[in-house]
Design a protein around this motif. Structure first.
Motif, short mmCIF file in Angstrom:
data_model
loop_
_atom_site.label_atom_id
_atom_site.label_comp_id
_atom_site.label_asym_id
_atom_site.label_seq_id
_atom_site.Cartn_x
_atom_site.Cartn_y
_atom_site.Cartn_z
N ASP A 74 74.31 34.48 30.66
CA ASP A 74 74.78 33.51 31.64
C ASP A 74 73.96 33.53 32.94
O ASP A 74 74.40 33.03 33.96
N GLY A 75 72.76 34.09 32.91
CA GLY A 75 71.94 34.12 34.10
C GLY A 75 71.00 32.92 34.17
O GLY A 75 70.94 32.09 33.28
N ARG A 76 70.27 32.83 35.27
CA ARG A 76 69.27 31.78 35.45
C ARG A 76 67.93 32.43 35.74
O ARG A 76 67.86 33.57 36.19
N THR A 77 66.88 31.66 35.50
CA THR A 77 65.54 32.14 35.77
C THR A 77 64.92 31.28 36.86
O THR A 77 65.01 30.04 36.82
N TYR A 78 64.29 31.93 37.84
CA TYR A 78 63.68 31.22 38.96
C TYR A 78 62.22 31.63 39.11
O TYR A 78 61.85 32.78 38.84
N VAL A 79 61.43 30.67 39.55
CA VAL A 79 60.07 30.94 40.00
C VAL A 79 60.10 31.02 41.52
O VAL A 79 60.68 30.15 42.18
N VAL A 80 59.51 32.05 42.06
CA VAL A 80 59.48 32.22 43.51
C VAL A 80 58.04 32.29 43.99
O VAL A 80 57.11 32.56 43.20
N ASP A 81 57.83 32.03 45.26
CA ASP A 81 56.53 32.26 45.87
C ASP A 81 56.64 33.44 46.83
O ASP A 81 57.70 34.05 46.97
N ARG A 82 55.57 33.75 47.49
CA ARG A 82 55.58 34.94 48.36
C ARG A 82 56.54 34.79 49.53
O ARG A 82 57.03 35.80 50.05
N GLY A 84 59.41 33.52 49.29
CA GLY A 84 60.77 33.65 48.78
C GLY A 84 61.41 32.35 48.37
O GLY A 84 62.58 32.33 47.98
N HIS A 85 60.68 31.22 48.42
CA HIS A 85 61.23 29.94 47.99
C HIS A 85 61.41 29.94 46.48
O HIS A 85 60.52 30.39 45.74
N ARG A 86 62.53 29.39 46.01
CA ARG A 86 62.87 29.43 44.59
C ARG A 86 62.90 28.03 43.98
O ARG A 86 63.31 27.07 44.64
N ARG A 87 62.47 27.98 42.71
CA ARG A 87 62.57 26.76 41.91
C ARG A 87 63.05 27.16 40.51
O ARG A 87 62.91 28.32 40.12
N PRO A 88 63.59 26.20 39.75
CA PRO A 88 63.98 26.54 38.38
C PRO A 88 62.77 27.05 37.59
O PRO A 88 61.66 26.53 37.73
N GLY A 89 62.98 28.06 36.79
CA GLY A 89 61.91 28.67 36.02
C GLY A 89 62.18 28.70 34.54
O GLY A 89 63.27 28.34 34.07
N LEU A 90 61.19 29.14 33.81
CA LEU A 90 61.28 29.27 32.36
C LEU A 90 61.11 30.74 32.04
O LEU A 90 60.05 31.33 32.29
N GLY A 91 62.16 31.38 31.52
CA GLY A 91 62.15 32.82 31.28
C GLY A 91 61.91 33.18 29.84
O GLY A 91 61.82 32.32 28.96
N PHE A 92 61.84 34.49 29.58
CA PHE A 92 61.61 34.97 28.23
C PHE A 92 62.74 34.55 27.30
O PHE A 92 62.52 34.23 26.14
N GLY A 93 63.96 34.50 27.82
CA GLY A 93 65.09 34.10 27.00
C GLY A 93 65.09 32.64 26.62
O GLY A 93 65.83 32.23 25.72
N ASP A 94 64.24 31.83 27.29
CA ASP A 94 64.15 30.41 26.96
C ASP A 94 63.16 30.15 25.83
O ASP A 94 63.05 29.01 25.36
N LEU A 95 62.42 31.16 25.43
CA LEU A 95 61.44 30.98 24.36
C LEU A 95 62.14 30.81 23.02
O LEU A 95 63.26 31.29 22.82
N PRO A 96 61.48 30.13 22.06
CA PRO A 96 62.08 29.98 20.73
C PRO A 96 62.38 31.32 20.09
O PRO A 96 61.60 32.26 20.19
N GLY A 97 63.51 31.42 19.43
CA GLY A 97 63.88 32.64 18.72
C GLY A 97 65.20 33.20 19.21
O GLY A 97 65.62 32.96 20.34
N ASP A 98 65.85 33.94 18.35
CA ASP A 98 67.15 34.53 18.68
C ASP A 98 66.95 36.01 19.00
O ASP A 98 67.37 36.90 18.27
#
Length: 421
Positions: A74-82, A84-98
């Motif tokens: 139930d977590g979210r993944t964010y991309v940040v810059d130095r 500290g600004h955050r944007r929606p990200g694509l994490g390892f859990g979003d990759l294909p596969g169970d």
């Protein structure tokens, strides 16, 4: 089966592949002996993922239920810059596969506890000479400076990327290791970083360098630094933490990267290494065979190292059981069935470099667009379809049919720690 009629195997390495191999060989009636150059068991380790084929192998080996699933659902993944600004990200859990997330030490502990108590483990022991003929293998073993020579029906090198068995039997490391031009530093954080929600994944990307925080359901994040370099050998001079700081440049680190670098600086328990793949024309020579990273290291960027190690060890026992009268032929058959799938995962390790460590600003800019797209109904459905089919393909790939082999017994009891006297 009388002890005198048992085939005897030397397993070099007490990591995941070595333990899985010993369990499977014991299931088919062999007598495995494990040697480990470290003085005792190593614990800890960074994050790993376990896919369907690895889970199926762990079930057959008797310890799937003992491997914790630390995945965050139930977590979210964010991309940040130095800054500290955050944007929606694509994490390892979003990759294909169970996949299920955990620490490498979780899998090793489960495998170690499943090892039958009468399997011998000799710590602080390494092979120094391996000679074979048609009927067996003579191995000279060094234990704290005392050498002995013993004979085995089979030798399995499960001793990692810089395998001693591979070096003794197949030649120097440089003949078989392919550098990808990247370095990694990884550690399991003892405490959360300030300002990072426990269930959120965080990634910071700059051309040629990246930082990841992987969340777990029941413990602090794992931290990964990954960066490109044209001087791999130079990275091993000086303190590793200083090399990582230098790779991320002299610019101010900011509110997240700064504490992450400090965490690396403050710990003595972390992985620092070059990213490499093992590439070999053959994984066996006579009665000597390599499994896991010794034979086919796909690299962290493929995400399939643990699953491939478990599935390869499991299948090795099955094929040896079916070809009990001809060990070299069994090893060739095992490799023929396994190699096509590992070739695919090695290619995934190459393409995965840009996912973990983008090469340029364009690749970085596309990541939040892809992340937002996965939340649109049409694209989200397509991703879920890809995930489902990826799971099926992984199951059909490494989880190769084991026919009707029935193991003589499952290892389902704990054993006591053992070492050579």
């Amino acid at each position: 089966m009388p002890a005198t009629s048992q085939k005897r195997c030397l397993v070099v390495g007490s990591g995941i592949s070595g333990l899985a191999t010993a369990i499977r060989l014991r299931q088919i009636g062999w007598e495995p002996v494990i040697v480990e150059r470290a003085p005792d068991r190593r614990s800890g380790g960074y994050f790993v993922a376990l896919f369907g084929a690895g889970r199926a192998a762990a079930r057959r080996l008797g310890f799937d239920d003992a491997i914790p699933d630390r995945s965050v659902r139930d977590g979210r993944t964010y991309v940040v810059d130095r800054a500290g600004h955050r944007r929606p990200g694509l994490g390892f859990g979003d990759l294909p596969g169970d996949q299920r997330m955990m620490l490498r030490g979780d899998v090793e502990t489960a495998a170690f506890d499943a090892l039958p108590g009468h399997v011998e483990i000799r710590f602080a022991t390494r092979p120094t000479r391996i000679e074979q003929d048609e009927s067996g293998v003579d191995v000279t073993l060094d234990h704290d400076g005392v050498t002995t020579t013993e004979r085995f029906d089979l030798v399995v090198g499960a001793d990692g990327l810089r395998s001693t068995v591979r070096q003794l039997v197949f030649g120097p490391h440089e003949h078989h290791l392919h550098r990808l031009g990247h370095m990694i530093a990884a550690l399991a954080l003892p405490d959360p970083l300030d300002g990072v929600p426990a269930r959120d994944g965080i990634s910071l990307f700059e051309p040629g360098r990246a930082m990841w925080l992987f969340p777990f359901a029941d413990r602090p994040h794992s931290l990964l630094f990954s960066y490109r370099t044209d001087d791999v050998d130079g990275q091993f001079t000086g303190r590793p933490a200083d090399r990582v700081r230098a790779a991320f440049g002299p610019e101010p680190a900011g509110p997240l990267l700064g504490p992450a670098l400090d965490a690396l600086d403050d710990t003595g328990d972390f992985l620092f290494d070059t990213v490499e793949q093992t590439r070999m024309d053959t994984w066996s020579r006579g009665r000597v065979v390599l499994v896991g990273d010794s034979a086919w290291c796909v690299s962290l960027y493929a995400g399939m190292g643990v699953s491939a190690g478990l599935a390869g060890a499991d299948l090795l026992g099955t094929v040896l059981h079916h070809h009990s009268g001809d060990i070299p032929a069994a090893l060739k058959s095992w490799e023929a069935r396994l190699r096509p799938h590992l070739t695919v995962y090695q290619q995934a390790g190459l393409s995965g470099q840009s996912f973990f460590t983008p090469d340029n600003q364009r690749q970085i800019a596309l990541r939040p667009i892809i992340a937002r797209s996965t939340r649109l109904p049409l694209i989200g459905d397509a991703l879920r379809f890809l995930q489902a089919n990826s799971k099926i393909n992984r199951e059909r790939g490494l989880d190769i049919a084991h026919d009707s082999v029935v193991p003589p017994g499952r290892a389902n009891h704990r054993h006591q720690a053992r070492s050579s006297a």
